[in-house]
Design an enzyme around this catalytic site. Structure first.
Site, PDB file in Angstrom:
ATOM      1  CG  ASP A  81      15.042  -2.457   9.778  1.00  0.00           C
ATOM      2  OD1 ASP A  81      13.659  -2.138  10.069  1.00  0.00           O
ATOM      3  OD2 ASP A  81      15.159  -3.732   9.338  1.00  0.00           O
ATOM      4  CB  SER A 116      -3.001   5.944   7.864  1.00  0.00           C
ATOM      5  OG  SER A 116      -4.142   6.773   6.158  1.00  0.00           O
ATOM      6  CE1 TYR A 136       0.318   2.126   5.555  1.00  0.00           C
ATOM      7  CE2 TYR A 136      -2.170   2.871   5.204  1.00  0.00           C
ATOM      8  CZ  TYR A 136      -0.800   3.433   5.246  1.00  0.00           C
ATOM      9  OH  TYR A 136      -0.463   4.482   5.463  1.00  0.00           O
ATOM     10  CE  LYS A 183       0.730   3.666   8.673  1.00  0.00           C
ATOM     11  NZ  LYS A 183       1.710   4.499   9.403  1.00  0.00           N
TER      12      LYS A 183
HETATM   13  N1  LIG Z   1       1.766   9.277   1.965  1.00  0.00           N
HETATM   14  C1  LIG Z   1       0.324   9.462   1.939  1.00  0.00           C
HETATM   15  O1  LIG Z   1      -0.637   9.964   1.574  1.00  0.00           O
HETATM   16  C2  LIG Z   1      -0.052   9.134   3.411  1.00  0.00           C
HETATM   17  C3  LIG Z   1       1.026   8.575   4.378  1.00  0.00           C
HETATM   18  N2  LIG Z   1       0.962   8.036   5.574  1.00  0.00           N
HETATM   19  C4  LIG Z   1       1.410   7.830   6.486  1.00  0.00           C
HETATM   20  O2  LIG Z   1       3.167   8.596   6.318  1.00  0.00           O
HETATM   21  C5  LIG Z   1       4.296   8.038   7.049  1.00  0.00           C
HETATM   22  C6  LIG Z   1       5.168   8.443   5.807  1.00  0.00           C
HETATM   23  O3  LIG Z   1       4.430   7.917   4.192  1.00  0.00           O
HETATM   24  P1  LIG Z   1       4.891   8.639   3.066  1.00  0.00           P
HETATM   25  O4  LIG Z   1       5.959   9.306   2.788  1.00  0.00           O
HETATM   26  O5  LIG Z   1       3.848   8.233   2.258  1.00  0.00           O
HETATM   27  O6  LIG Z   1       5.838   6.541   2.439  1.00  0.00           O
HETATM   28  P2  LIG Z   1       7.434   6.810   1.422  1.00  0.00           P
HETATM   29  O7  LIG Z   1       7.403   4.894   1.245  1.00  0.00           O
HETATM   30  O8  LIG Z   1       7.460   7.312   0.894  1.00  0.00           O
HETATM   31  O9  LIG Z   1       8.805   7.028   2.807  1.00  0.00           O
HETATM   32  C7  LIG Z   1       8.379   5.811   3.937  1.00  0.00           C
HETATM   33  C8  LIG Z   1      10.265   5.707   4.279  1.00  0.00           C
HETATM   34  O10 LIG Z   1      10.064   4.864   5.288  1.00  0.00           O
HETATM   35  C9  LIG Z   1      11.241   4.026   5.012  1.00  0.00           C
HETATM   36  N3  LIG Z   1      11.450   3.296   5.850  1.00  0.00           N
HETATM   37  C10 LIG Z   1      10.065   1.871   5.647  1.00  0.00           C
HETATM   38  N4  LIG Z   1      10.739   0.476   6.038  1.00  0.00           N
HETATM   39  C11 LIG Z   1      11.221   1.211   7.177  1.00  0.00           C
HETATM   40  C12 LIG Z   1      12.404   0.345   8.312  1.00  0.00           C
HETATM   41  N5  LIG Z   1      11.923  -1.079   8.367  1.00  0.00           N
HETATM   42  N6  LIG Z   1      12.573   1.737   8.874  1.00  0.00           N
HETATM   43  C13 LIG Z   1      13.306   2.631   8.614  1.00  0.00           C
HETATM   44  N7  LIG Z   1      12.062   3.304   7.573  1.00  0.00           N
HETATM   45  C14 LIG Z   1      11.755   2.554   6.576  1.00  0.00           C
HETATM   46  C15 LIG Z   1      11.114   4.393   3.436  1.00  0.00           C
HETATM   47  O11 LIG Z   1      13.050   3.654   3.285  1.00  0.00           O
HETATM   48  C16 LIG Z   1      10.710   5.684   3.355  1.00  0.00           C
HETATM   49  O12 LIG Z   1      11.873   6.357   3.144  1.00  0.00           O
HETATM   50  C17 LIG Z   1       3.716   6.878   6.571  1.00  0.00           C
HETATM   51  O13 LIG Z   1       3.814   6.245   8.374  1.00  0.00           O
HETATM   52  C18 LIG Z   1       2.889   6.024   5.926  1.00  0.00           C
HETATM   53  O14 LIG Z   1       1.583   5.279   6.637  1.00  0.00           O
HETATM   54  C19 LIG Z   1      -0.636   7.827   5.703  1.00  0.00           C
HETATM   55  C20 LIG Z   1      -1.843   8.314   5.592  1.00  0.00           C
HETATM   56  C21 LIG Z   1      -1.750   8.595   3.761  1.00  0.00           C
HETATM   57  C1  LIG Z   2      -0.589   7.080   0.269  1.00  0.00           C
HETATM   58  C2  LIG Z   2      -1.005   5.626   1.943  1.00  0.00           C
HETATM   59  C3  LIG Z   2      -1.275   4.888   0.514  1.00  0.00           C
HETATM   60  C4  LIG Z   2      -2.617   6.137   1.416  1.00  0.00           C
HETATM   61  C5  LIG Z   2      -2.890   6.667   0.478  1.00  0.00           C
HETATM   62  C6  LIG Z   2      -4.795   6.913   0.638  1.00  0.00           C
HETATM   63  C7  LIG Z   2      -5.620   6.426   1.709  1.00  0.00           C
HETATM   64  C8  LIG Z   2      -6.555   6.479   1.938  1.00  0.00           C
HETATM   65  O1  LIG Z   2      -7.291   6.914   1.142  1.00  0.00           O
HETATM   66  O2  LIG Z   2      -7.324   6.227   3.707  1.00  0.00           O
HETATM   67  C9  LIG Z   2      -4.799   5.932   2.867  1.00  0.00           C
HETATM   68  O3  LIG Z   2      -4.935   6.471   4.228  1.00  0.00           O
HETATM   69  C10 LIG Z   2      -3.229   6.148   3.247  1.00  0.00           C
HETATM   70  O4  LIG Z   2      -2.812   5.910   3.783  1.00  0.00           O
END
Ligand SMILES: NC(=O)C1=CN([C@@H]2O[C@H](COP(=O)(O)OP(=O)(O)OC[C@H]3O[C@@H](n4cnc5c(N)ncnc54)[C@H](O)[C@@H]3O)[C@@H](O)[C@H]2O)C=CC1
Ligand SMILES: CC(C)c1ccc(C(=O)O)c(O)c1O
Length: 246
Positions: free
Chosen positions: A59, A138, A152, A156
């Site tokens: 966590d 992000s 958020y 970031k």
């Molecule tokens: N998906 C996207 O388009 C974008 C994602 N990001 C960043 O990329 C990273 C991953 O994003 P995604 O895979 O899309 O998110 P997601 O929500 O699909 O996966 C996040 C994972 O982190 C885990 N998690 C949540 N709270 C936690 C905690 N307290 N301790 C440990 N694990 C925890 C969840 O269980 C999940 O497996 C994040 O930092 C997100 O902000 C940044 C920009 C865009």
């Molecule tokens: C998938 C996450 C919530 C997300 C979605 C869109 C943008 C953006 O348009 O800037 C992000 O930076 C994100 O982290």
């Protein structure tokens, strides 16, 4: 010799894709997440033999969990060269309605976790004289966010700054610290944040006209994790389809 990488929040989404590309590049990968069961399922999907994977509950809100994960990794593999601070949460409350408690929750989970991860793992890497840390920022941290909440976006932005601070602190010890700032990537998080009726509008707004690819982010992490990547540190790598240009 096999190098060891630990990824937080790796049970799904970008973390899982990054773990997959590190595994494909020959790393032994420690898959960590909030739930041990989900981490174990992801680790098994990656390597049914279990030889080059380890699943742990971590966590990211808990410094004790970071310390225990480092100890468990060293006990199993004897070394740890790469940390990917990937886990985060998003809430989309309009800024004027965010309570101080909700603000603290998102900031703490998303940025304090990176601070703690860099401190705990950075100390180990510095003592070993080598390490690679990649922090997941992000686009929202650069442009103030669109689909995402103000807390958020602020969390970031803090990651970009922490990346520079730890990069300076650890550079002399052979440890690089970089960030990746993705725009919307094809992933469960983006589909949860952007309802289907708004997706076409979002795509029309992205200069390249499509979502990003999670495996590409994984390959970028692999590049930043290479010993040859010693000359990039404190940097934020933009992967956003042209949504933000410096
Ligand atoms: N998906 C996207 O388009 C974008 C994602 N990001 C960043 O990329 C990273 C991953 O994003 P995604 O895979 O899309 O998110 P997601 O929500 O699909 O996966 C996040 C994972 O982190 C885990 N998690 C949540 N709270 C936690 C905690 N307290 N301790 C440990 N694990 C925890 C969840 O269980 C999940 O497996 C994040 O930092 C997100 O902000 C940044 C920009 C865009
Ligand atoms: C998938 C996450 C919530 C997300 C979605 C869109 C943008 C953006 O348009 O800037 C992000 O930076 C994100 O982290």
């Amino acid at each position: 010799m096999t190098q060891i990488a630990l990824v937080t929040g790796a049970a799904q989404g970008l973390g899982y894709a990054i773990a997959g590309r590190l595994f494909a590049a020959g790393y032994a990968v420690v898959i960590t997440d909030l739930s041990l069961e989900r981490a174990q399922a992801a680790a098994e999907a990656l390597d049914a033999s279990g030889e080059r994977v380890l699943a742990l509950k971590l966590d990211v809100a808990s410094k004790a969990d970071f310390e225990a994960a480092l100890a468990a990794t060293l006990a199993r593999f004897g070394a740890l060269q790469v940390l990917v601070n990937n886990a985060a949460m998003t809430l989309t409350t309009p800024v004027m309605q965010i309570s101080p408690e909700e603000f603290d929750r998102v900031m703490s989970l998303n940025s304090r976790s990176v601070f703690v991860g860099c401190q705990v793992f950075g100390a180990h890497m510095a003592a070993a004289g080598y390490g690679r840390i990649v922090n997941m920022a992000s686009l929202a941290g650069q442009n103030g966010g669109t689909a995402t909440g103000a807390h958020y976006a602020a969390s970031k932005g803090a990651i970009v700054t922490l990346t520079k601070i730890f990069a300076k602190e650890l550079a002399a010890n052979g440890v690089t610290v970089n960030a990746i700032a993705p725009g919307p990537i094809d992933s469960p998080m983006v589909h949860a944040a952007v309802p289907p009726q708004r997706m076409a509008g979002m795509l029309a707004n992205i200069p390249v006209g499509r979502l990003g690819d999670a495996d590409f982010l994984g390959d970028l992490v692999v590049q930043l994790a290479r010993p040859e990547a010693y000359f990039t540190t404190g940097a934020t790598w933009d992967v956003n389809g042209g949504l933000f240009m410096r």
